[in-house]
Design an enzyme around this catalytic site. Structure first.
Site, PDB file in Angstrom:
ATOM      1  N   HIS A  99      30.884  33.160  36.237  1.00 18.67           N
ATOM      2  CA  HIS A  99      32.502  32.923  36.309  1.00 18.67           C
ATOM      3  C   HIS A  99      32.794  32.630  37.463  1.00 18.67           C
ATOM      4  O   HIS A  99      31.890  32.901  38.688  1.00 18.67           O
ATOM      5  CB  HIS A  99      33.139  34.189  35.945  1.00 18.67           C
ATOM      6  CG  HIS A  99      33.072  34.627  34.577  1.00 18.67           C
ATOM      7  ND1 HIS A  99      33.534  35.498  34.049  1.00 18.67           N
ATOM      8  CD2 HIS A  99      32.454  33.924  33.374  1.00 18.67           C
ATOM      9  CE1 HIS A  99      33.425  35.584  32.529  1.00 18.67           C
ATOM     10  NE2 HIS A  99      32.866  34.641  32.182  1.00 18.67           N
ATOM     11  N   GLU A 154      35.007  33.693  39.795  1.00 17.38           N
ATOM     12  CA  GLU A 154      35.162  34.868  40.610  1.00 17.38           C
ATOM     13  C   GLU A 154      33.886  35.810  40.921  1.00 17.38           C
ATOM     14  O   GLU A 154      33.580  35.869  42.176  1.00 17.38           O
ATOM     15  CB  GLU A 154      36.077  36.095  39.920  1.00 17.38           C
ATOM     16  CG  GLU A 154      37.365  35.530  39.438  1.00 17.38           C
ATOM     17  CD  GLU A 154      37.450  34.969  38.187  1.00 17.38           C
ATOM     18  OE1 GLU A 154      38.482  35.312  37.428  1.00 17.38           O
ATOM     19  OE2 GLU A 154      36.434  34.375  37.516  1.00 17.38           O
ATOM     20  N   CYS A 200      38.560  38.284  33.740  1.00 20.26           N
ATOM     21  CA  CYS A 200      37.849  39.079  32.665  1.00 20.26           C
ATOM     22  C   CYS A 200      37.536  40.542  33.145  1.00 20.26           C
ATOM     23  O   CYS A 200      37.496  40.677  34.333  1.00 20.26           O
ATOM     24  CB  CYS A 200      36.724  38.437  31.862  1.00 20.26           C
ATOM     25  SG  CYS A 200      35.256  38.358  32.899  1.00 20.26           S
ATOM     26  N   CYS A 213      34.647  40.514  35.861  1.00 16.82           N
ATOM     27  CA  CYS A 213      35.072  39.985  37.050  1.00 16.82           C
ATOM     28  C   CYS A 213      35.831  41.113  37.696  1.00 16.82           C
ATOM     29  O   CYS A 213      35.814  41.131  39.050  1.00 16.82           O
ATOM     30  CB  CYS A 213      35.592  38.791  36.841  1.00 16.82           C
ATOM     31  SG  CYS A 213      34.543  37.233  36.447  1.00 16.82           S
TER      32      CYS A 213
END
Length: 146
Positions: free
Chosen positions: A77, A79, A105, A108
């Site tokens: 991801h 992040e 999410c 993260c």
């Protein structure tokens, strides 16, 4: 009109997401402290790996619904990539703000909580109720930009 700092940094996160090769959702994130960019990240496979645009999407092939089974993906991801980039270069992101094109999410969110992030600014929502509860419990301020 001159953009606010939040508008300025979220526009940079939107530019960062253009590097993503995800076939389902292109996401960008930047980590900022004292109005200085510390790290950037976009979603995609680990460095040196072939991109999903080249080899296909495991999640599409397996019929995995959006927002579920994050571990079934070649990519990391945005992040997470930003956090890893900061760590790789020895940059503390404690007390920083993360600007994300999409609401993070739960995975993260947990990483940002442990890294000491104090604020998150998002441009688009993402359906993850656990993430919202975790961030609220951690006292992390979340700002949604239109």
């Amino acid at each position: 009109m001159r953009p606010s700092w939040d508008e300025y940094f979220i526009s940079i996160a939107n530019c960062v997401r253009e590097r993503s090769t995800c076939l389902r959702r292109r996401v960008g994130a930047i980590v900022v402290k004292d109005k200085r960019i510390l790290a950037t990240g976009y979603n995609g496979p680990p460095s040196g790996f072939k991109h999903c645009s080249e080899v296909g999407c495991i999640r599409v092939e397996e019929g995995v619904p959006r927002g579920e089974r994050h571990e079934l993906c070649r990519g990391i991801h945005a992040e997470q990539n930003a956090i890893v980039q900061a760590a790789a270069f020895g940059v503390s992101i404690k007390d920083s703000t993360v600007y994300c094109t999409h609401f993070p999410c739960a995975l993260c969110a947990k990483m940002m909580i442990n890294a000491g992030v104090r604020r998150i600014v998002v441009a688009q929502d993402y359906p993850d109720d656990l993430s919202k509860r975790l961030l609220e419990e951690a006292g992390i301020e979340v700002t949604h930009l239109p």
